[in-house]
Every structure is written in structure tokens, then in C-alpha cells.
Design an enzyme around this catalytic site. Structure first.
Site, PDB file in Angstrom:
ATOM      1  N   HIS A  10       0.837  -1.211   0.000  1.00 30.70           N
ATOM      2  CA  HIS A  10       0.000   0.000   0.000  1.00 30.70           C
ATOM      3  C   HIS A  10       0.873   1.262   0.000  1.00 30.70           C
ATOM      4  CE1 HIS A  10      -3.311  -2.765   0.537  1.00 30.70           C
ATOM      5  NE2 HIS A  10      -2.607  -3.335   1.515  1.00 30.70           N
ATOM      6  N   GLU A  24      -2.213   0.155   7.797  1.00 28.01           N
ATOM      7  CA  GLU A  24      -1.350  -0.922   7.317  1.00 28.01           C
ATOM      8  C   GLU A  24      -0.117  -0.376   6.600  1.00 28.01           C
ATOM      9  OE1 GLU A  24      -1.564  -4.838   4.341  1.00 28.01           O
ATOM     10  OE2 GLU A  24      -3.321  -3.555   4.607  1.00 28.01           O
ATOM     11  N   HIS A  77       2.797  -7.192   4.048  1.00 32.57           N
ATOM     12  CA  HIS A  77       1.466  -6.655   4.328  1.00 32.57           C
ATOM     13  C   HIS A  77       1.053  -7.007   5.751  1.00 32.57           C
ATOM     14  CE1 HIS A  77      -0.024  -5.564   0.169  1.00 32.57           C
ATOM     15  NE2 HIS A  77       1.113  -6.190  -0.099  1.00 32.57           N
ATOM     16  N   GLU A 142       1.654 -11.838   4.942  1.00 29.40           N
ATOM     17  CA  GLU A 142       0.657 -11.153   5.779  1.00 29.40           C
ATOM     18  C   GLU A 142       1.093 -11.319   7.240  1.00 29.40           C
ATOM     19  OE1 GLU A 142      -1.778  -9.367   4.684  1.00 29.40           O
ATOM     20  OE2 GLU A 142      -2.710 -10.224   2.890  1.00 29.40           O
TER      21      GLU A 142
END
Length: 262
Positions: A10, A24, A77, A142
Site C-alpha cells: 500500500h 497498514e 502486508h 501477511e
């Protein structure tokens, strides 16, 4: 020279998951830069898709990676679930469960499980652009659920150990794949050893956590490892023995009792 492309998920106007004011994109950038520092300390060349709060589309990130070239692409992430505090743990996504990318994903998950995360496994996601359009083995990690309080607490408390865990998974996979950095194995390519400096071993976890906190407050890359019935506090994961010796000397000057381990 071995080269790894790191992608902080992101960025810019696209914050990723958001939970109680936590974005995040901020967690991923901070962690990505920390992982990159450790890899560079171990002789790996690192390139980034971003080093500040900017947005690039997943396709642009894949293109940036392809232009840079590298042995691995790692996108970092934080996960999110439909309901707050619904799930907990780490998972790593790959285009398919084959080759070096699957080995890298398994290695990273195993290292993060040692830090304290629940291992949710490695999963195929052929629809993700950064996994489909990159021209080198690619994984998307993740690192816990952003909207789960326990995962956030672990992320903050064990941040240095998490960075070491991801970097350790990369370094061990590079060794297994025969893509050794110039300084791997204390000057002997292919030895596969990672040297760490141990500063304490306790049966009581509270004592180990107290030492861990003191080390991290002094900006040492310390982490906690449970092994042989003991909570071991260790610092660093160095492919080159000289770097571990330098770290051990610095710790001793700071008043810590140490010994080298692998």
C-alpha cells in the site's frame, strides 16, 4: 551479488487496512525497511518499490521489481478480517505451491511462528498482480491481522525479532537455492551458517522478556527463542562471523554476558 526486491504494501492515499487509527501502509513500510537493513548487513543487495509514503499500483510495483531485477520479490502486508479480533496469525501467499517461492514462503512462516505468531500456512493466490506479473520468485507475507489486538501487541513488542525472522527466512532460502551472498558463511560460500549472539537463557519467560526489553530499548536487534526448555535471548543473525564478533564486542562493552551460537 544476490539481490532481493522488497515491497512495502500500500502507501500514499491507499492506506490498506485501518484499525483504531493504525494504518497498514505505515506498519509495512517500517517493517520492510528494517528487513532490508538486516539483509544488507548480511551482504544481500536490496531494492525497494517504495521507501516513503507514496502510492504505486500493484502493476507498477511489479514493473519496478522487473526493472530492478532480483532473485526474490517479497511484498510485506498486514492482514484484516471481517470482524475485529476474529482471526490471528501469519500467512504467506504465492502464485502456486512450487519452486523457490514456496520454499521461501515456508521458511518465512516457520521463522515468524518462532516469534510467536500462529502459522496459518502458505496459500496459492494466482490472481494477485504482484505475484503474477513479477519475473522472479515472489511471495506476499501477511504479518498478523491489523484488526486483532493480540497480533498488534505482538507486532509492536517483537518488532525487531519479526524483522530478523523474515530476513532469516530469506537468507536460509538463498543458501538452500545456492544463491549465496558474497559474505555468506564467514567467508566460505555455501556453509549456510547464521551466527547469533546469545545474551541469556532462562526457564522463566519473564526474566527473558525483561532482558529482551532492555536490549531493544538500546536498539539492538534482539529476539526471543524458545529451545530445549529455555527462553533464549539472542541478537542478530549474521552470515559473516566477523559481523557477529563485532556485535558481541559491542554487547560486552555495554555490560552484557555473551557467547556466539549458530
Amino acid at each position: 551479488m544476490t539481490k532481493v526486491i522488497l515491497d512495502a504494501g500500500h502507501g500514499g492515499y491507499e492506506p490498506g487496512a485501518v484499525y483504531e487509527g493504525r494504518n497498514e501502509k505505515d506498519d509495512t513500510l517500517r517493517l520492510t525497511l528494517a528487513v532490508g537493513d538486516i539483509l544488507e548487513e548480511n551482504g544481500v543487495e536490496v531494492a525497494y518499490t517504495r521507501t516513503e509514503d507514496v502510492y504505486d499500483s500493484p502493476l507498477q510495483k511489479a514493473q519496478i521489481a522487473n526493472e530492478q531485477g532480483g532473485d526474490f520479490f517479497i511484498s510485506i502486508h498486514r492482514n484484516s478480517s471481517p470482524r475485529d479480533n476474529q482471526y490471528s496469525g501469519v500467512e504467506t501467499l504465492v502464485y502456486d505451491l512450487s519452486g523457490d517461492k514456496a520454499a521461501l514462503a515456508e521458511a518465512i512462516n516457520a521463522e515468524l511462528a518462532e516469534v510467536g505468531f500462529r502459522d496459518l500456512g502458505v496459500k496459492e493466490r494466482p490472481d494477485l498482480i504482484v505475484l503474477k506479473r513479477t519475473e522472479m520468485p515472489a511471495v506476499l507475507v501477511e504479518v498478523g491481522f491489523l484488526n486483532t489486538d493480540a497480533d498488534n501487541e505482538l507486532f509492536d513488542r517483537e518488532f525487531a525479532a519479526i524483522a530478523e525472522a523474515i530476513a532469516g527466512g530469506v537468507l536460509s532460502t538463498l543458501e538452500e537455492a545456492g544463491k549465496n551472498s558474497p559474505d555468506s558463511g564467514a567467508g566460505s560460500p555455501g556453509s549456510g551458517k547464521l551466527y547469533r549472539v546469545q545474551t541469556g537463557a532462562y526457564r522463566n519467560r519473564a526474566y527473558a522478556e525483561d532482558l529482551l526489553y532492555r536490549l531493544q530499548q538500546q536498539n539492538y536487534p534482539a529476539f526471543l527463542l524458545y529451545e530445549d526448555g529455555l527462553y533464549k535471548v539472542q541478537v542478530g543473525a549474521f552470515a559473516q562471523l566477523d559481523n557477529a564478533v563485532q556485535m558481541e564486542a559491542a554487547l560486552r562493552r555495554a555490560g552484557y554476558s555473551t557467547f556466539l551460537t549458530t
